[in-house]
Design a protein around this motif. Structure first.
Motif, short mmCIF file in Angstrom:
data_model
loop_
_atom_site.label_atom_id
_atom_site.label_comp_id
_atom_site.label_asym_id
_atom_site.label_seq_id
_atom_site.Cartn_x
_atom_site.Cartn_y
_atom_site.Cartn_z
N SER A 45 0.74 -1.31 0.13
CA SER A 45 0.19 -0.11 0.04
C SER A 45 0.76 1.31 -0.01
O SER A 45 0.70 2.48 -0.85
N PHE A 46 1.97 1.12 0.97
CA PHE A 46 3.04 2.27 0.99
C PHE A 46 3.57 2.48 -0.55
O PHE A 46 3.61 3.55 -0.87
N ILE A 47 3.97 1.63 -1.18
CA ILE A 47 4.63 1.48 -2.18
C ILE A 47 3.90 2.21 -3.30
O ILE A 47 4.15 3.01 -4.25
N SER A 48 2.44 1.74 -3.47
CA SER A 48 1.70 2.37 -4.41
C SER A 48 1.31 3.46 -4.31
O SER A 48 1.00 4.19 -5.24
N LYS A 49 1.20 3.99 -2.96
CA LYS A 49 0.77 5.40 -2.64
C LYS A 49 1.90 6.34 -3.18
O LYS A 49 1.47 7.48 -3.53
N TYR A 50 2.94 5.96 -3.15
CA TYR A 50 4.25 6.68 -3.36
C TYR A 50 5.11 6.48 -4.65
O TYR A 50 6.15 6.96 -4.84
N ALA A 51 4.30 5.75 -5.36
CA ALA A 51 4.96 4.98 -6.77
C ALA A 51 5.56 5.96 -7.68
O ALA A 51 6.43 5.96 -8.03
N ASP A 52 4.80 7.13 -7.79
CA ASP A 52 5.31 8.12 -8.81
C ASP A 52 5.71 9.56 -8.14
O ASP A 52 5.86 10.39 -8.76
N VAL A 53 6.42 9.13 -6.89
CA VAL A 53 6.74 10.40 -6.13
C VAL A 53 8.07 10.04 -5.60
O VAL A 53 8.49 9.03 -5.11
N GLN A 57 12.69 12.57 3.27
CA GLN A 57 13.40 12.02 4.46
C GLN A 57 12.25 11.21 5.33
O GLN A 57 12.67 10.29 5.80
N LEU A 58 11.25 11.98 5.65
CA LEU A 58 10.19 11.19 6.68
C LEU A 58 9.66 9.98 5.88
O LEU A 58 9.55 8.95 6.67
N GLN A 59 9.33 10.04 4.51
CA GLN A 59 8.76 8.89 3.98
C GLN A 59 9.70 7.55 3.78
O GLN A 59 9.45 6.53 3.89
N LYS A 60 11.17 8.27 3.82
CA LYS A 60 12.11 7.08 3.54
C LYS A 60 12.12 6.43 5.04
O LYS A 60 12.32 5.20 5.11
N GLN A 61 11.95 7.12 6.06
CA GLN A 61 11.94 6.54 7.46
C GLN A 61 10.88 5.59 7.65
O GLN A 61 10.77 4.62 8.05
N GLN A 62 9.85 6.24 6.98
CA GLN A 62 8.44 5.31 7.21
C GLN A 62 8.62 4.01 6.40
O GLN A 62 8.32 2.83 7.07
#
Length: 124
Positions: A45-53, A57-62
């Motif tokens: 779900s996370f990968i799909s949500k941010y696939a084109d973005v 830094q916060l998202q990388k930590q998540q």
């Protein structure tokens, strides 16, 4: 007559006990498998949500945290199966699977441990 029924029931008790399904194994197996699937779903779900973005830094930590959760849940599953491999084999055969391979599971566990212990992963 009572003595005969007692003798017969005592004779069949070990067979019935042996043939009874191991509910403790099955319940724990199902619980660990469910946790593993939920961790995979969370990552997907996370990968799909941010696939084109490009991740900040916060998202990388998540994502690292989600990856660690995924690794740990799979390790828990693998450790359980390897520790109870005979029960696992019986369970899988009961459900029509015959391709259980302990060696492959051990190799998978070792690969997961390497991922977990990777200094960049920082998994606990």
């Amino acid at each position: 007559m009572k003595n005969w029924s007692l003798i017969i029931s005592l004779l069949f008790l070990p067979i019935a006990t042996f043939a009874a399904p191991n509910h403790g194994f099955e319940q724990e197996y199902a619980s660990l498998l469910d946790k593993f699937h939920k961790a995979q779903e969370k990552r997907n779900s996370f990968i799909s949500k941010y696939a084109d973005v490009e991740l900040n830094q916060l998202q990388k930590q998540q994502l690292k945290s989600i990856d660690c959760e995924n690794i740990n849940s799979e390790l828990n599953y693998n450790n359980f199966v390897l520790n109870r491999f005979e029960d696992y084999t019986v369970f899988m055969k009961k459900h029509g699977h015959t391709d259980m391979n302990r060696e492959l599971m051990e190799m998978d566990r070792e690969a997961l441990l390497e991922q977990k212990n990777n200094p960049e992963a920082k998994c606990k």
